[in-house]
Write a protein that holds these residues in place. Structure first.
Motif, mmCIF file in Angstrom:
data_model
loop_
_atom_site.group_PDB
_atom_site.id
_atom_site.type_symbol
_atom_site.label_atom_id
_atom_site.label_comp_id
_atom_site.label_asym_id
_atom_site.label_seq_id
_atom_site.Cartn_x
_atom_site.Cartn_y
_atom_site.Cartn_z
ATOM 1 N N VAL A 180 0.299 -0.813 0.108
ATOM 2 C CA VAL A 180 0.002 -0.297 0.204
ATOM 3 C C VAL A 180 1.209 1.078 0.535
ATOM 4 C CG1 VAL A 180 -1.699 1.320 1.317
ATOM 5 C CG2 VAL A 180 -1.819 -1.534 1.098
ATOM 6 N N PHE A 181 2.072 1.093 0.482
ATOM 7 C CA PHE A 181 2.533 2.724 0.983
ATOM 8 C C PHE A 181 3.080 2.875 -0.389
ATOM 9 C CE2 PHE A 181 6.921 4.213 1.770
ATOM 10 C CZ PHE A 181 6.434 6.130 2.416
ATOM 11 N N ASP A 182 4.176 2.165 -1.297
ATOM 12 C CA ASP A 182 4.164 2.056 -2.401
ATOM 13 C C ASP A 182 3.440 2.368 -3.354
ATOM 14 O OD1 ASP A 182 6.992 1.665 -1.596
ATOM 15 O OD2 ASP A 182 7.162 -0.354 -2.139
ATOM 16 N N LYS A 183 2.185 2.167 -3.546
ATOM 17 C CA LYS A 183 1.565 2.473 -4.434
ATOM 18 C C LYS A 183 0.880 4.274 -4.187
ATOM 19 C CE LYS A 183 -0.534 -1.771 -5.603
ATOM 20 N NZ LYS A 183 -1.732 -2.916 -4.414
ATOM 21 N N SER A 184 0.606 4.348 -2.842
ATOM 22 C CA SER A 184 0.719 5.822 -1.958
ATOM 23 C C SER A 184 1.340 6.712 -2.566
ATOM 24 C CB SER A 184 -0.041 5.542 -0.554
ATOM 25 O OG SER A 184 -0.739 4.642 -0.122
ATOM 26 N N ILE A 185 2.607 6.227 -2.849
ATOM 27 C CA ILE A 185 3.312 7.300 -3.173
ATOM 28 C C ILE A 185 3.432 6.841 -4.102
ATOM 29 C CG2 ILE A 185 5.896 7.538 -3.244
ATOM 30 C CD1 ILE A 185 5.046 8.421 -0.233
ATOM 31 N N LYS A 186 3.162 6.516 -5.091
ATOM 32 C CA LYS A 186 2.980 6.376 -6.806
ATOM 33 C C LYS A 186 2.053 7.323 -6.623
ATOM 34 C CE LYS A 186 3.546 5.844 -11.266
ATOM 35 N NZ LYS A 186 4.420 6.479 -11.958
ATOM 36 N N ALA A 187 0.668 6.701 -6.388
ATOM 37 C CA ALA A 187 -0.265 8.470 -6.051
ATOM 38 C C ALA A 187 -0.030 9.587 -5.811
ATOM 39 C CB ALA A 187 -1.449 7.822 -5.690
ATOM 40 N N LEU A 188 0.340 9.568 -4.940
ATOM 41 C CA LEU A 188 0.447 11.182 -4.645
ATOM 42 C C LEU A 188 1.586 11.647 -5.401
ATOM 43 C CD1 LEU A 188 1.702 10.573 -0.759
ATOM 44 C CD2 LEU A 188 -0.242 11.862 -1.745
ATOM 45 N N GLN A 189 2.638 11.422 -6.429
ATOM 46 C CA GLN A 189 3.145 11.878 -7.314
ATOM 47 C C GLN A 189 2.747 12.247 -8.311
ATOM 48 O OE1 GLN A 189 6.303 8.717 -7.544
ATOM 49 N NE2 GLN A 189 7.699 9.299 -5.976
ATOM 50 N N GLU A 190 1.948 11.532 -8.647
ATOM 51 C CA GLU A 190 0.946 11.876 -10.235
ATOM 52 C C GLU A 190 0.078 13.160 -9.726
ATOM 53 O OE1 GLU A 190 -0.508 8.071 -10.879
ATOM 54 O OE2 GLU A 190 0.698 7.400 -11.921
ATOM 55 N N LEU A 191 -0.825 12.453 -8.395
ATOM 56 C CA LEU A 191 -1.555 14.454 -7.383
ATOM 57 C C LEU A 191 -0.608 15.157 -7.674
ATOM 58 C CD1 LEU A 191 -3.390 12.523 -5.260
ATOM 59 C CD2 LEU A 191 -4.386 13.617 -7.479
ATOM 60 N N ASN A 192 1.071 14.708 -7.419
ATOM 61 C CA ASN A 192 1.600 16.422 -7.762
ATOM 62 C C ASN A 192 2.127 16.843 -9.206
ATOM 63 O OD1 ASN A 192 4.015 16.306 -4.949
ATOM 64 N ND2 ASN A 192 2.114 16.389 -4.935
ATOM 65 N N ALA A 193 2.249 15.800 -9.736
ATOM 66 C CA ALA A 193 2.404 16.384 -11.446
ATOM 67 C C ALA A 193 1.223 17.131 -11.744
ATOM 68 C CB ALA A 193 2.284 14.942 -12.233
ATOM 69 N N VAL A 194 0.204 16.907 -11.760
ATOM 70 C CA VAL A 194 -0.876 17.345 -12.158
ATOM 71 C C VAL A 194 -1.181 18.711 -11.633
ATOM 72 C CG1 VAL A 194 -1.947 15.514 -13.780
ATOM 73 C CG2 VAL A 194 -2.573 16.156 -11.450
ATOM 74 N N GLY A 195 -0.375 18.893 -10.427
ATOM 75 C CA GLY A 195 -0.513 20.639 -10.085
ATOM 76 C C GLY A 195 -1.391 20.200 -8.229
ATOM 77 N N TYR A 196 -1.224 18.578 -8.446
ATOM 78 C CA TYR A 196 -2.316 18.834 -6.847
ATOM 79 C C TYR A 196 -0.618 18.840 -5.819
ATOM 80 C CZ TYR A 196 -6.842 17.962 -7.828
ATOM 81 O OH TYR A 196 -7.852 17.467 -8.280
ATOM 82 N N GLY A 197 -1.583 19.810 -4.705
ATOM 83 C CA GLY A 197 -0.337 20.189 -3.344
ATOM 84 C C GLY A 197 0.445 20.610 -3.579
ATOM 85 N N MET A 198 0.744 21.384 -4.554
ATOM 86 C CA MET A 198 1.562 22.560 -5.177
ATOM 87 C C MET A 198 1.290 23.906 -3.857
ATOM 88 S SD MET A 198 4.213 21.396 -6.839
ATOM 89 C CE MET A 198 3.814 19.848 -6.023
ATOM 90 N N PRO A 199 2.568 24.630 -3.057
ATOM 91 C CA PRO A 199 2.126 25.509 -2.397
ATOM 92 C C PRO A 199 1.535 26.294 -2.650
ATOM 93 C CG PRO A 199 4.302 25.131 -2.495
ATOM 94 C CD PRO A 199 3.798 24.248 -3.722
ATOM 95 N N ASP A 200 1.241 26.976 -4.249
ATOM 96 C CA ASP A 200 0.026 28.540 -4.596
ATOM 97 C C ASP A 200 -0.533 27.764 -5.197
ATOM 98 O OD1 ASP A 200 2.143 29.737 -3.029
ATOM 99 O OD2 ASP A 200 3.545 30.140 -4.442
ATOM 100 N N SER A 201 -0.783 25.952 -4.949
ATOM 101 C CA SER A 201 -2.141 26.099 -5.845
ATOM 102 C C SER A 201 -3.446 25.575 -5.173
ATOM 103 C CB SER A 201 -1.130 23.957 -6.616
ATOM 104 O OG SER A 201 -2.626 23.611 -7.126
ATOM 105 N N SER A 202 -4.442 25.689 -6.322
ATOM 106 C CA SER A 202 -5.752 26.079 -5.692
ATOM 107 C C SER A 202 -6.038 24.286 -5.226
ATOM 108 C CB SER A 202 -7.050 26.593 -6.968
ATOM 109 O OG SER A 202 -6.902 26.226 -8.074
ATOM 110 N N LEU A 203 -5.371 23.005 -6.059
ATOM 111 C CA LEU A 203 -5.609 22.039 -6.130
ATOM 112 C C LEU A 203 -5.035 21.090 -4.683
ATOM 113 C CD1 LEU A 203 -4.878 21.502 -9.833
ATOM 114 C CD2 LEU A 203 -7.449 21.986 -8.972
#
Length: 351
Positions: A180-203
């Motif tokens: 689960v951890f490795d899959k979660s990390i991959k999913a978080l990286q993919e969310l970051n890649a489209v702009g999620y979680g960035m400091p100034d992002s509205s996503l």
């Protein structure tokens, strides 16, 4: 790790009355610990009453691709309860006419409902201002039909709230299953890649931390700093906030407490950590919870105990906000979990 839900294992706790029997009896019935209603009566908060409705929390089904140890929903691949499009239509009608500004979709894995994307699209058209989806992250990597979920979330500006037990592989996999951890990390990286979680992002991308054992969460701000530091250093992952949520003694976590002999000690911990100032902002005062089959509850936890709202309006098809606002909120001893320490809600600490 269990691979089946309590329901599939025919565990006695799947009957609502059995859980309530435990919560209402024993150390509470014999007077060792006070009932929750008596504690809030001391500060003039009993009966607990709702305030203005802000959040409509809808559980679109108990089906999930995981079987987590702490799950209060008892979700899993073997759970077939799924909200129908007809019930979703009834929810949409309420969304169009209610004062609620936030739609909070949960499960199971809400994305596994076959009408999930249709519902999101329709709710967006209905004018939802704040859209929350509670994702377990691994669903994004579970099957190719889910691979484009990050882009879908972005299209509708969905606030993604994701469960992440820990920033280490060992503790995460212990609670949620191997890999689960490795899959979660991959999913978080993919969310970051489209702009999620960035400091100034509205996503918006927020993480949820649940303790892995019979103890209360630590300070939310300190945990957030630790998570941000570790995830950035090890995986270059960013997110906005971390919510620390207390595990409530129901369903699978109650089963764990009973089986491990930790139930009484845990209830003592919750009662001793009771914080009267947290009562004012518990989530049941501004939220209505809707089950997969349309029944109404004061909160997601009451839903799992079968405690429908104390109102003549009990189903989404009959929804009447004015009538529902004039009710008493149903409480039991699990409510100590929402008022322990800094308090706990689906949005983390409340004080």
């Amino acid at each position: 790790m269990a691979t089946k839900s309590l329901k599939a294992r025919h565990n006695a706790l799947v009957t609502d009355n059995k859980q309530l029997e435990i919560l209402e009896g024993g150390i509470f019935e014999n007077g060792e610990l006070p009932y929750f209603k008596d504690k809030i009566a001391q500060i003039g908060q009993f009966p607990l009453r709702p305030k203005t409705l802000e959040i409509l929390q809808i559980n679109v089904g108990y089906m999930c691709n995981q079987v987590c140890e702490h799950c209060h929903v008892d979700a899993g691949p073997d759970r077939k309860e799924i909200m129908t499009r007809e019930t979703m239509e009834q929810c949409l009608e309420v969304i169009r006419n209610t004062g609620a500004h936030t739609l909070d979709l949960t499960g199971g894995a809400p994305e596994m409902n076959p009408n999930f994307r249709w519902f999101v699209e329709e709710a967006s058209r209905a004018g939802v201002k704040d859209f929350i989806v509670r994702s377990n992250l691994t669903i994004i990597r579970a099957n190719k039909k889910y691979y484009n979920l990050p882009e879908f979330f972005k299209k509708y500006n969905i606030h993604v709230v994701s469960s992440m037990p820990h920033y280490t592989r060992g503790k995460t996999d212990k609670q949620r299953g191997e890999g689960v951890f490795d899959k979660s990390i991959k999913a978080l990286q993919e969310l970051n890649a489209v702009g999620y979680g960035m400091p100034d992002s509205s996503l918006r991308l927020d993480l949820v931390y649940n303790p892995s054992g019979a103890f209360l969460p630590g300070d939310q701000s300190a945990l957030e700093r630790d998570f941000k530091k570790a995830l950035m250093e090890d995986f270059e992952i960013q997110f906005h906030n971390l919510f620390a949520i207390t595990n409530l003694p129901i369903a699978r976590f109650l089963d764990y407490l009973m089986a491990s002999g930790n139930y009484e000690d845990y209830m003592y911990s919750l009662v001793e950590a009771y914080n009267p100032s947290a009562v004012e902002n518990v989530m049941c005062t501004n939220t209505i919870s809707v089950s997969w089959d349309g029944w109404l509850y004061d909160c997601d936890f009451n839903q799992m105990l079968g405690l429908k709202v104390a109102s003549k309006i009990k189903h989404i098809k009959d929804y009447n906000e004015e009538v529902l606002t004039d009710r008493n909120i149903i409480v039991s001893q699990h409510c100590f979990g929402c008022t322990a320490g800094a308090g706990s809600s689906c949005q983390g600490s409340v004080t």
